[in-house]
Design a protein around this motif. Structure first.
Motif, PDB file in Angstrom:
ATOM      1  N   PRO A   1       0.803  -1.233   0.000  1.00  0.00           N
ATOM      2  CA  PRO A   1       0.000   0.000   0.000  1.00  0.00           C
ATOM      3  C   PRO A   1       0.835   1.281   0.000  1.00  0.00           C
ATOM      4  CG  PRO A   1      -0.876  -1.558   1.596  1.00  0.00           C
ATOM      5  CD  PRO A   1       0.425  -2.124   1.086  1.00  0.00           C
ATOM      6  N   GLN A   2       2.105   1.196   0.417  1.00  0.00           N
ATOM      7  CA  GLN A   2       2.984   2.369   0.387  1.00  0.00           C
ATOM      8  C   GLN A   2       3.232   2.864  -1.034  1.00  0.00           C
ATOM      9  OE1 GLN A   2       4.048   3.999   3.147  1.00  0.00           O
ATOM     10  NE2 GLN A   2       2.817   2.563   4.311  1.00  0.00           N
ATOM     11  N   CYS A   3       2.952   2.026  -2.032  1.00  0.00           N
ATOM     12  CA  CYS A   3       3.179   2.427  -3.423  1.00  0.00           C
ATOM     13  C   CYS A   3       2.192   3.499  -3.885  1.00  0.00           C
ATOM     14  CB  CYS A   3       3.122   1.220  -4.353  1.00  0.00           C
ATOM     15  SG  CYS A   3       1.439   0.623  -4.674  1.00  0.00           S
ATOM     16  N   LEU A   4       1.113   3.705  -3.156  1.00  0.00           N
ATOM     17  CA  LEU A   4       0.119   4.705  -3.570  1.00  0.00           C
ATOM     18  C   LEU A   4       0.718   6.106  -3.647  1.00  0.00           C
ATOM     19  CD1 LEU A   4      -3.086   3.475  -1.765  1.00  0.00           C
ATOM     20  CD2 LEU A   4      -2.684   3.607  -4.224  1.00  0.00           C
ATOM     21  N   TYR A   5       1.594   6.445  -2.726  1.00  0.00           N
ATOM     22  CA  TYR A   5       2.258   7.748  -2.775  1.00  0.00           C
ATOM     23  C   TYR A   5       3.045   7.886  -4.075  1.00  0.00           C
ATOM     24  CZ  TYR A   5       5.639  11.421  -1.936  1.00  0.00           C
ATOM     25  OH  TYR A   5       6.416  12.528  -2.080  1.00  0.00           O
ATOM     26  N   ARG A   6       3.791   6.853  -4.420  1.00  0.00           N
ATOM     27  CA  ARG A   6       4.597   6.877  -5.651  1.00  0.00           C
ATOM     28  C   ARG A   6       3.714   6.968  -6.894  1.00  0.00           C
ATOM     29  NH1 ARG A   6       7.900   2.834  -8.894  1.00  0.00           N
ATOM     30  NH2 ARG A   6       6.105   1.586  -8.463  1.00  0.00           N
ATOM     31  N   VAL A   7       2.590   6.263  -6.895  1.00  0.00           N
ATOM     32  CA  VAL A   7       1.654   6.296  -8.019  1.00  0.00           C
ATOM     33  C   VAL A   7       1.065   7.697  -8.183  1.00  0.00           C
ATOM     34  CG1 VAL A   7      -0.641   5.501  -8.739  1.00  0.00           C
ATOM     35  CG2 VAL A   7       1.104   3.839  -8.043  1.00  0.00           C
ATOM     36  N   ARG A   8       0.661   8.308  -7.074  1.00  0.00           N
ATOM     37  CA  ARG A   8       0.091   9.665  -7.141  1.00  0.00           C
ATOM     38  C   ARG A   8       1.140  10.665  -7.646  1.00  0.00           C
ATOM     39  NH1 ARG A   8      -1.749   8.375  -1.671  1.00  0.00           N
ATOM     40  NH2 ARG A   8      -3.838   7.523  -1.847  1.00  0.00           N
ATOM     41  N   ARG A   9       2.340  10.562  -7.114  1.00  0.00           N
ATOM     42  CA  ARG A   9       3.416  11.465  -7.534  1.00  0.00           C
ATOM     43  C   ARG A   9       3.742  11.274  -9.009  1.00  0.00           C
ATOM     44  NH1 ARG A   9       8.591  10.462  -4.483  1.00  0.00           N
ATOM     45  NH2 ARG A   9       8.985   9.094  -6.214  1.00  0.00           N
ATOM     46  N   PHE A  10       3.842  10.032  -9.462  1.00  0.00           N
ATOM     47  CA  PHE A  10       4.103   9.723 -10.872  1.00  0.00           C
ATOM     48  C   PHE A  10       3.018  10.332 -11.760  1.00  0.00           C
ATOM     49  CE2 PHE A  10       2.725   6.929 -14.324  1.00  0.00           C
ATOM     50  CZ  PHE A  10       3.833   7.001 -15.161  1.00  0.00           C
ATOM     51  N   THR A  11       1.758  10.140 -11.386  1.00  0.00           N
ATOM     52  CA  THR A  11       0.645  10.648 -12.191  1.00  0.00           C
ATOM     53  C   THR A  11       0.688  12.169 -12.268  1.00  0.00           C
ATOM     54  OG1 THR A  11      -0.702   8.747 -11.556  1.00  0.00           O
ATOM     55  CG2 THR A  11      -1.869  10.647 -12.451  1.00  0.00           C
ATOM     56  N   HIS A  12       0.829  12.811 -11.129  1.00  0.00           N
ATOM     57  CA  HIS A  12       0.826  14.275 -11.093  1.00  0.00           C
ATOM     58  C   HIS A  12       2.009  14.843 -11.886  1.00  0.00           C
ATOM     59  CE1 HIS A  12       0.445  18.315  -9.394  1.00  0.00           C
ATOM     60  NE2 HIS A  12      -0.810  17.968  -9.246  1.00  0.00           N
ATOM     61  N   ARG A  13       3.193  14.275 -11.720  1.00  0.00           N
ATOM     62  CA  ARG A  13       4.378  14.757 -12.445  1.00  0.00           C
ATOM     63  C   ARG A  13       4.239  14.539 -13.950  1.00  0.00           C
ATOM     64  NH1 ARG A  13       9.584  12.984  -8.781  1.00  0.00           N
ATOM     65  NH2 ARG A  13       9.253  14.524  -7.142  1.00  0.00           N
ATOM     66  N   THR A  14       3.687  13.394 -14.348  1.00  0.00           N
ATOM     67  CA  THR A  14       3.514  13.114 -15.774  1.00  0.00           C
ATOM     68  C   THR A  14       2.561  14.119 -16.411  1.00  0.00           C
ATOM     69  OG1 THR A  14       3.948  10.756 -15.441  1.00  0.00           O
ATOM     70  CG2 THR A  14       2.778  11.368 -17.453  1.00  0.00           C
ATOM     71  N   LEU A  15       1.444  14.394 -15.757  1.00  0.00           N
ATOM     72  CA  LEU A  15       0.481  15.346 -16.306  1.00  0.00           C
ATOM     73  C   LEU A  15       1.059  16.759 -16.341  1.00  0.00           C
ATOM     74  CD1 LEU A  15      -2.693  13.860 -14.705  1.00  0.00           C
ATOM     75  CD2 LEU A  15      -2.084  13.833 -17.104  1.00  0.00           C
TER      76      LEU A  15
END
Length: 133
Positions: free
Chosen positions: A17-31
């Motif tokens: 579940p700690q990967c959610l932070y990384r997923v959110r950061r990846f999504t926001h940075r990509t956009l």
């Protein structure tokens, strides 16, 4: 971790579940990199909900399993897709006021123009959402 293809980027995640932070950061940075700030919050929320569903329902009992989040940049939309190893179809259930979970697909339905899923034989499924820009 992008794949280096213009207008497409992907990120692998594990059952942690700690990967959610990384997923959110990846999504926001990509956009942000694509100049899609206007839809960054909604897309980040949808990506987080899709990955959370994969964690809860597909990777919960698979410590060595993983999934993929893919983002595609089209002129008038962002496609957010999550692949996981489960063949279970996503099902929306009504949530009561006291439920602390069970609203993910409802949130995805509200924030996206359309969403759906595709089964891939024995290799799992992809759940996707189309978000207008």
């Amino acid at each position: 971790m992008g794949l280096g293809v213009p207008h497409f980027s992907a990120c692998r995640f594990t059952g942690d579940p700690q990967c959610l932070y990384r997923v959110r950061r990846f999504t926001h940075r990509t956009l942000k990199l694509w100049g899609r700030r206007s839809c960054a919050e909604d897309t980040t929320t949808v990506a987080s909900e899709l990955v959370t569903n994969a964690l809860r329902h597909a990777l919960k009992n698979r410590p060595d399993g993983n999934g993929w989040l893919g983002l595609m940049n089209h002129p008038d939309a962002i496609i957010c897709a999550v692949h996981d190893p489960s063949l279970d179809r996503p099902v929306s259930h009504p949530a009561t006021l006291h439920d602390t979970k069970g609203r993910g697909l409802i949130i995805i339905d509200i924030l996206s123009h359309d969403w759906g899923y595709a089964l891939h034989g024995d290799s799992g499924k992809t759940v996707w959402a189309l978000l207008p820009t």
